[in-house]
Design a protein around this motif. Structure first.
Motif, PDB file in Angstrom:
ATOM      1  N   ARG A 129     -53.300  79.280  11.917  1.00 28.59           N
ATOM      2  CA  ARG A 129     -54.776  80.641  11.474  1.00 28.59           C
ATOM      3  C   ARG A 129     -55.809  79.666  11.981  1.00 28.59           C
ATOM      4  O   ARG A 129     -56.128  78.553  11.867  1.00 28.59           O
ATOM      5  CB  ARG A 129     -54.282  80.680   9.857  1.00 28.59           C
ATOM      6  CG  ARG A 129     -55.646  81.230   9.039  1.00 28.59           C
ATOM      7  CD  ARG A 129     -55.843  82.621   9.484  1.00 28.59           C
ATOM      8  NE  ARG A 129     -55.434  83.701   9.178  1.00 28.59           N
ATOM      9  CZ  ARG A 129     -54.942  84.576   9.839  1.00 28.59           C
ATOM     10  NH1 ARG A 129     -55.334  85.447  10.199  1.00 28.59           N
ATOM     11  NH2 ARG A 129     -54.387  85.515   8.318  1.00 28.59           N
ATOM     12  N   HIS A 165     -44.351  73.908   0.637  1.00 29.51           N
ATOM     13  CA  HIS A 165     -43.268  73.762   2.081  1.00 29.51           C
ATOM     14  C   HIS A 165     -44.255  73.586   3.273  1.00 29.51           C
ATOM     15  O   HIS A 165     -43.949  73.377   4.624  1.00 29.51           O
ATOM     16  CB  HIS A 165     -42.373  74.759   2.021  1.00 29.51           C
ATOM     17  CG  HIS A 165     -41.385  75.263   0.837  1.00 29.51           C
ATOM     18  ND1 HIS A 165     -41.637  75.462  -0.258  1.00 29.51           N
ATOM     19  CD2 HIS A 165     -40.314  74.883   1.405  1.00 29.51           C
ATOM     20  CE1 HIS A 165     -40.654  75.029  -0.915  1.00 29.51           C
ATOM     21  NE2 HIS A 165     -39.687  75.109  -0.274  1.00 29.51           N
ATOM     22  N   THR A 188     -44.097  76.242   8.578  1.00 29.31           N
ATOM     23  CA  THR A 188     -44.663  76.878   7.368  1.00 29.31           C
ATOM     24  C   THR A 188     -42.167  76.842   6.712  1.00 29.31           C
ATOM     25  O   THR A 188     -42.341  77.877   6.072  1.00 29.31           O
ATOM     26  CB  THR A 188     -44.567  78.262   8.055  1.00 29.31           C
ATOM     27  OG1 THR A 188     -43.725  79.019   9.278  1.00 29.31           O
ATOM     28  CG2 THR A 188     -45.614  78.828   8.283  1.00 29.31           C
ATOM     29  N   MET A 194     -47.990  83.406   7.017  1.00 33.37           N
ATOM     30  CA  MET A 194     -49.029  83.631   7.665  1.00 33.37           C
ATOM     31  C   MET A 194     -49.665  83.597   6.590  1.00 33.37           C
ATOM     32  O   MET A 194     -51.172  83.836   6.374  1.00 33.37           O
ATOM     33  CB  MET A 194     -49.165  85.281   7.944  1.00 33.37           C
ATOM     34  CG  MET A 194     -49.827  86.069   8.695  1.00 33.37           C
ATOM     35  SD  MET A 194     -50.624  85.075   9.575  1.00 33.37           S
ATOM     36  CE  MET A 194     -51.730  83.142   9.674  1.00 33.37           C
ATOM     37  N   ASN A 195     -48.880  84.382   5.412  1.00 29.68           N
ATOM     38  CA  ASN A 195     -50.158  83.893   3.973  1.00 29.68           C
ATOM     39  C   ASN A 195     -50.129  82.460   3.170  1.00 29.68           C
ATOM     40  O   ASN A 195     -51.059  82.491   2.961  1.00 29.68           O
ATOM     41  CB  ASN A 195     -49.132  84.584   2.270  1.00 29.68           C
ATOM     42  CG  ASN A 195     -49.414  86.013   2.612  1.00 29.68           C
ATOM     43  OD1 ASN A 195     -49.889  86.870   2.772  1.00 29.68           O
ATOM     44  ND2 ASN A 195     -48.224  86.615   1.346  1.00 29.68           N
ATOM     45  N   GLN A 305     -46.380  92.236  13.996  1.00 32.06           N
ATOM     46  CA  GLN A 305     -46.179  90.682  14.837  1.00 32.06           C
ATOM     47  C   GLN A 305     -44.801  91.481  16.253  1.00 32.06           C
ATOM     48  O   GLN A 305     -44.729  89.900  16.769  1.00 32.06           O
ATOM     49  CB  GLN A 305     -45.332  89.389  13.635  1.00 32.06           C
ATOM     50  CG  GLN A 305     -46.746  89.547  12.566  1.00 32.06           C
ATOM     51  CD  GLN A 305     -46.171  88.616  11.900  1.00 32.06           C
ATOM     52  OE1 GLN A 305     -45.477  87.824  11.837  1.00 32.06           O
ATOM     53  NE2 GLN A 305     -48.043  87.519  11.837  1.00 32.06           N
ATOM     54  N   VAL A 338     -37.603  84.103   4.013  1.00 36.41           N
ATOM     55  CA  VAL A 338     -38.376  84.106   2.035  1.00 36.41           C
ATOM     56  C   VAL A 338     -40.085  84.573   2.615  1.00 36.41           C
ATOM     57  O   VAL A 338     -39.846  84.997   3.933  1.00 36.41           O
ATOM     58  CB  VAL A 338     -38.366  82.372   2.126  1.00 36.41           C
ATOM     59  CG1 VAL A 338     -36.527  81.563   1.839  1.00 36.41           C
ATOM     60  CG2 VAL A 338     -39.431  81.673   2.077  1.00 36.41           C
ATOM     61  N   GLY A 360     -33.317  77.448   3.768  1.00 36.41           N
ATOM     62  CA  GLY A 360     -32.022  76.995   4.454  1.00 36.41           C
ATOM     63  C   GLY A 360     -32.076  75.825   3.647  1.00 36.41           C
ATOM     64  O   GLY A 360     -32.858  74.974   2.908  1.00 36.41           O
ATOM     65  N   PRO A 363     -35.030  73.248   4.350  1.00 37.99           N
ATOM     66  CA  PRO A 363     -36.234  73.946   4.770  1.00 37.99           C
ATOM     67  C   PRO A 363     -36.277  74.189   5.988  1.00 37.99           C
ATOM     68  O   PRO A 363     -36.313  73.311   6.750  1.00 37.99           O
ATOM     69  CB  PRO A 363     -36.822  73.779   3.973  1.00 37.99           C
ATOM     70  CG  PRO A 363     -37.017  73.201   2.449  1.00 37.99           C
ATOM     71  CD  PRO A 363     -35.783  71.606   3.207  1.00 37.99           C
TER      72      PRO A 363
HETATM   73  N1  LIG Z   1     -52.615  87.101   4.751  1.00 38.68           N
HETATM   74  C1  LIG Z   1     -52.635  87.432   5.549  1.00 38.68           C
HETATM   75  O1  LIG Z   1     -53.883  87.114   6.415  1.00 38.68           O
HETATM   76  C2  LIG Z   1     -51.280  87.539   6.468  1.00 38.68           C
HETATM   77  C3  LIG Z   1     -50.275  87.967   5.558  1.00 38.68           C
HETATM   78  N2  LIG Z   1     -48.853  89.369   6.096  1.00 38.68           N
HETATM   79  C4  LIG Z   1     -48.423  89.030   5.376  1.00 38.68           C
HETATM   80  O2  LIG Z   1     -47.452  87.484   4.720  1.00 38.68           O
HETATM   81  C5  LIG Z   1     -46.239  88.213   4.690  1.00 38.68           C
HETATM   82  C6  LIG Z   1     -45.865  86.466   5.533  1.00 38.68           C
HETATM   83  O3  LIG Z   1     -46.390  85.676   4.541  1.00 38.68           O
HETATM   84  P1  LIG Z   1     -45.128  83.991   4.123  1.00 38.68           P
HETATM   85  O4  LIG Z   1     -46.599  83.007   3.410  1.00 38.68           O
HETATM   86  O5  LIG Z   1     -44.299  83.507   5.119  1.00 38.68           O
HETATM   87  O6  LIG Z   1     -44.477  84.725   3.286  1.00 38.68           O
HETATM   88  P2  LIG Z   1     -44.955  84.983   0.994  1.00 38.68           P
HETATM   89  O7  LIG Z   1     -46.692  84.730   1.005  1.00 38.68           O
HETATM   90  O8  LIG Z   1     -44.094  85.514   0.405  1.00 38.68           O
HETATM   91  O9  LIG Z   1     -44.766  83.278   0.549  1.00 38.68           O
HETATM   92  C7  LIG Z   1     -43.970  82.331   1.304  1.00 38.68           C
HETATM   93  C8  LIG Z   1     -43.647  81.104   0.334  1.00 38.68           C
HETATM   94  O10 LIG Z   1     -42.021  80.837  -0.147  1.00 38.68           O
HETATM   95  C9  LIG Z   1     -42.211  79.481  -0.836  1.00 38.68           C
HETATM   96  N3  LIG Z   1     -40.862  79.209  -0.735  1.00 38.68           N
HETATM   97  C10 LIG Z   1     -39.778  79.537  -1.144  1.00 38.68           C
HETATM   98  N4  LIG Z   1     -38.756  78.696  -0.699  1.00 38.68           N
HETATM   99  C11 LIG Z   1     -39.246  77.985   1.044  1.00 38.68           C
HETATM  100  C12 LIG Z   1     -38.396  77.975   2.379  1.00 38.68           C
HETATM  101  N5  LIG Z   1     -37.361  77.722   2.028  1.00 38.68           N
HETATM  102  N6  LIG Z   1     -38.974  77.875   3.480  1.00 38.68           N
HETATM  103  C13 LIG Z   1     -40.626  78.488   3.008  1.00 38.68           C
HETATM  104  N7  LIG Z   1     -41.364  79.058   2.092  1.00 38.68           N
HETATM  105  C14 LIG Z   1     -40.468  78.933   1.498  1.00 38.68           C
HETATM  106  C15 LIG Z   1     -43.239  78.693  -0.548  1.00 38.68           C
HETATM  107  O11 LIG Z   1     -44.233  78.812  -1.189  1.00 38.68           O
HETATM  108  P3  LIG Z   1     -45.490  77.779  -0.801  1.00 38.68           P
HETATM  109  O12 LIG Z   1     -46.105  77.435  -0.307  1.00 38.68           O
HETATM  110  O13 LIG Z   1     -45.198  77.424  -2.349  1.00 38.68           O
HETATM  111  O14 LIG Z   1     -44.482  76.000  -1.084  1.00 38.68           O
HETATM  112  C16 LIG Z   1     -44.293  79.663   0.830  1.00 38.68           C
HETATM  113  O15 LIG Z   1     -45.677  79.934   0.222  1.00 38.68           O
HETATM  114  C17 LIG Z   1     -45.351  89.163   4.960  1.00 38.68           C
HETATM  115  O16 LIG Z   1     -45.753  90.343   3.766  1.00 38.68           O
HETATM  116  C18 LIG Z   1     -46.747  89.869   5.963  1.00 38.68           C
HETATM  117  O17 LIG Z   1     -47.401  90.730   6.043  1.00 38.68           O
HETATM  118  C19 LIG Z   1     -49.337  89.010   7.647  1.00 38.68           C
HETATM  119  C20 LIG Z   1     -50.390  88.419   8.307  1.00 38.68           C
HETATM  120  C21 LIG Z   1     -50.959  88.270   7.648  1.00 38.68           C
END
Ligand SMILES: NC(=O)C1=CN([C@@H]2O[C@H](COP(=O)(O)OP(=O)(O)OC[C@H]3O[C@@H](n4cnc5c(N)ncnc54)[C@H](OP(=O)(O)O)[C@@H]3O)[C@@H](O)[C@H]2O)C=CC1
Ligand SMILES: CC(C)(COP(=O)([O-])OP(=O)([O-])OC[C@H]1O[C@@H](n2cnc3c(N)ncnc32)[C@H](O)[C@@H]1OP(=O)([O-])[O-])[C@@H](O)C(=O)NCCC(=O)NCCSC(=O)C[C@@](C)(O)CC(=O)[O-]
Length: 403
Positions: A129, A165, A188, A194-195, A305, A338, A360, A363
């Motif tokens: 980012r 994570h 990650t 990305m979130n 993506q 996830v 996993g 992780p």
């Molecule tokens: N915000 C943006 O600018 C953008 C968002 N997106 C969207 O973002 C989403 C994907 O973001 P993403 O952050 O992946 O998902 P989520 O926002 O759904 O967050 C996933 C969360 O799962 C938790 N987690 C639990 N188990 C695990 C593990 N084994 N490994 C890693 N994390 C784990 C983590 O929590 P913790 O952090 O507390 O550890 C992590 O933050 C999609 O819907 C996509 O379309 C896409 C592009 C841009």
């Protein structure tokens, strides 16, 4: 409220169509929306309304839900892989509307299997980012960049406080006049991230703006670079950087691809290398986006993506003894097992087929495994299409299977 009451309230101007879930359950809201859209457009939405999951399951994935787009799903494999995270054979579901695509990837998988399998490795794992900051002049830009280089540990502390994570791996400053871009790179785990990276970077930006002359203009400054073709992703990687390769004996090339190693190598050089260079392409491959898109749709990845997933280079050589060597390196494959769309019911089932549902142990292992399987399947697709071009079977294959 029931659906009739929802429709009446929208028609009377008392409710907007994105407010229906506040007054009814998610499935009734979607049905009311379909009836409103049908009344407005005349479109029959019967099939769009026939979805197999509860609309409430998709509430964090879509707004103004109408129904579901159903895309046919095929299966390829077994794919035999000696990987860093995956060992043995896996199958991969592919969702597509392009006839001949699944057959093509499946043919490549059969050739790879007959040759004893492919090797695959995740070489880098960093979701990025890159916020953009405003400064007064290049002196302030230099000061900001120097402070950031010397204080990555302070930025990591702030960023990592937002996630259990995510881990901040690096922060690279880029200066353009009075603009400072900071490209944050995170491991990650099993999330595409990305979130996670966006939330963590916002926290780190507060430290930057309190300690330097920089003022934040935008949390994403396009040097990340998300969902746009960009050389930085091809060079530095984004998400997972993954490579897969295979050596296929000459006789198996002839059996499976109906051509010779020399002919496949020549098509690869003239098409994927010279043709792509002349076109000014970022992807030096035949159709990696095909496998990546179909796997992304099936397994709940962020489909936009695919832009980054096409940053891939295919190489082919004829090795001593006349066997075929082929590799595919995808610089920026953004996948998770996830979060995001991976938790939806059909996507969860698809991930279970691959054997990578959820987090996993440790992780990151499941997302690495998914990245290795997709990359090896994409290598299979490369081999099959190159073979079809070398043997002049592309048009006939699509006449037979794709129309
Ligand atoms: N915000 C943006 O600018 C953008 C968002 N997106 C969207 O973002 C989403 C994907 O973001 P993403 O952050 O992946 O998902 P989520 O926002 O759904 O967050 C996933 C969360 O799962 C938790 N987690 C639990 N188990 C695990 C593990 N084994 N490994 C890693 N994390 C784990 C983590 O929590 P913790 O952090 O507390 O550890 C992590 O933050 C999609 O819907 C996509 O379309 C896409 C592009 C841009
Ligand atoms: C169509 C084939 C595979 C036939 O190929 P074939 O060699 O005649 O097939 P075969 O009957 O000899 O079978 C070989 C293997 O193919 C698989 N296979 C074979 N048929 C099926 C099927 N129906 N369903 C599932 N799998 C199938 C299967 O694995 C089988 O092995 P087996 O498992 O039997 O031991 C071949 O001609 C081919 O791959 N053609 C290329 C098609 C292709 O790659 N299209 C990609 C899309 S093109 C595009 O979108 C991008 C483009 C082209 O514009 C990019 C660019 O600019 O280059």
């Amino acid at each position: 409220m029931d659906t009739d009451a929802l429709i009446e309230a929208v028609d009377d101007g008392e409710l907007r169509i994105h407010e229906l879930e506040q007054h009814a359950d998610a499935d009734d809201a979607a049905e009311a929306r379909r009836r409103l859209v049908t009344a407005e457009t005349g479109a029959d939405l019967e099939t769009i309304g026939e979805y197999a999951f509860g609309a409430a399951d998709a509430e964090s994935n879509v707004e103004n839900m109408l129904g579901a787009a159903q895309v046919p799903m095929g299966i390829v494999g077994p794919i035999e892989i000696d990987g860093g995270a995956v060992e043995g054979t896996r199958r991969l579901p592919l969702a597509t509307t392009e006839g001949a695509l699944v057959a093509s990837v499946n043919r490549g998988c059969a050739g790879i299997r007959a040759a004893g399998g492919a090797t695959a490795r995740v070489l880098k794992n960093e979701m990025t980012r890159a916020p953009v900051f405003r400064v007064d002049d290049v002196a302030a830009a230099g000061e900001t960049a120097a402070w950031v280089r010397a204080n990555v540990d302070r930025l990591a502390e702030a960023a990592e406080a937002t996630t259990s994570h995510g881990e901040l791996r690096e922060v690279t400053p880029y200066v353009v006049g009075d603009n400072v871009f900071l490209r944050f790179g995170y491991a990650t785990g099993d999330a595409m991230g990305m979130n996670m990276a966006t939330i963590a970077t916002e926290a780190a930006c507060e430290v930057v703006t309190s300690e330097t002359p920089a003022e934040l203009v935008a949390l994403s400054g396009n040097l990340c670079s998300d969902k746009k073709p960009a050389a930085i992703n091809s060079v530095e990687g984004r998400g997972r950087t993954v490579a897969a390769d295979v050596e296929i004996p000459r006789d198996l090339v002839e059996t499976y691809f109906k051509t010779t190693p020399e002919a496949i190598a020549e098509v690869n050089t003239r098409k994927n290398l010279v043709g792509s260079a002349k076109a000014g392409a970022l992807g030096f491959n035949a159709h990696t986006a095909n496998t990546v898109a179909a796997a992304f749709l099936a397994t709940g990845q962020d489909i936009a993506q695919v832009v980054e997933g096409a940053n891939a280079i295919t190489t082919v050589d004829v090795r001593e003894g006349g066997d075929l060597y082929a590799s595919l390196t995808i610089a920026s494959l953004e996948v998770g097992t996830v979060g995001g769309g991976t938790k939806l019911p059909t996507q969860t089932e698809a991930l279970e087929i691959v054997g990578v549902g959820g987090g996993g142990d440790p992780p990151g292992e499941n997302a690495d495994a998914l990245a290795e399987v997709i990359t090896t399947a994409a290598l299979a697709g490369e081999l099959s299409l190159l073979g079809a071009l070398a043997s002049d079977h592309l048009a006939s294959a699509h006449e037979e299977l794709g129309r």
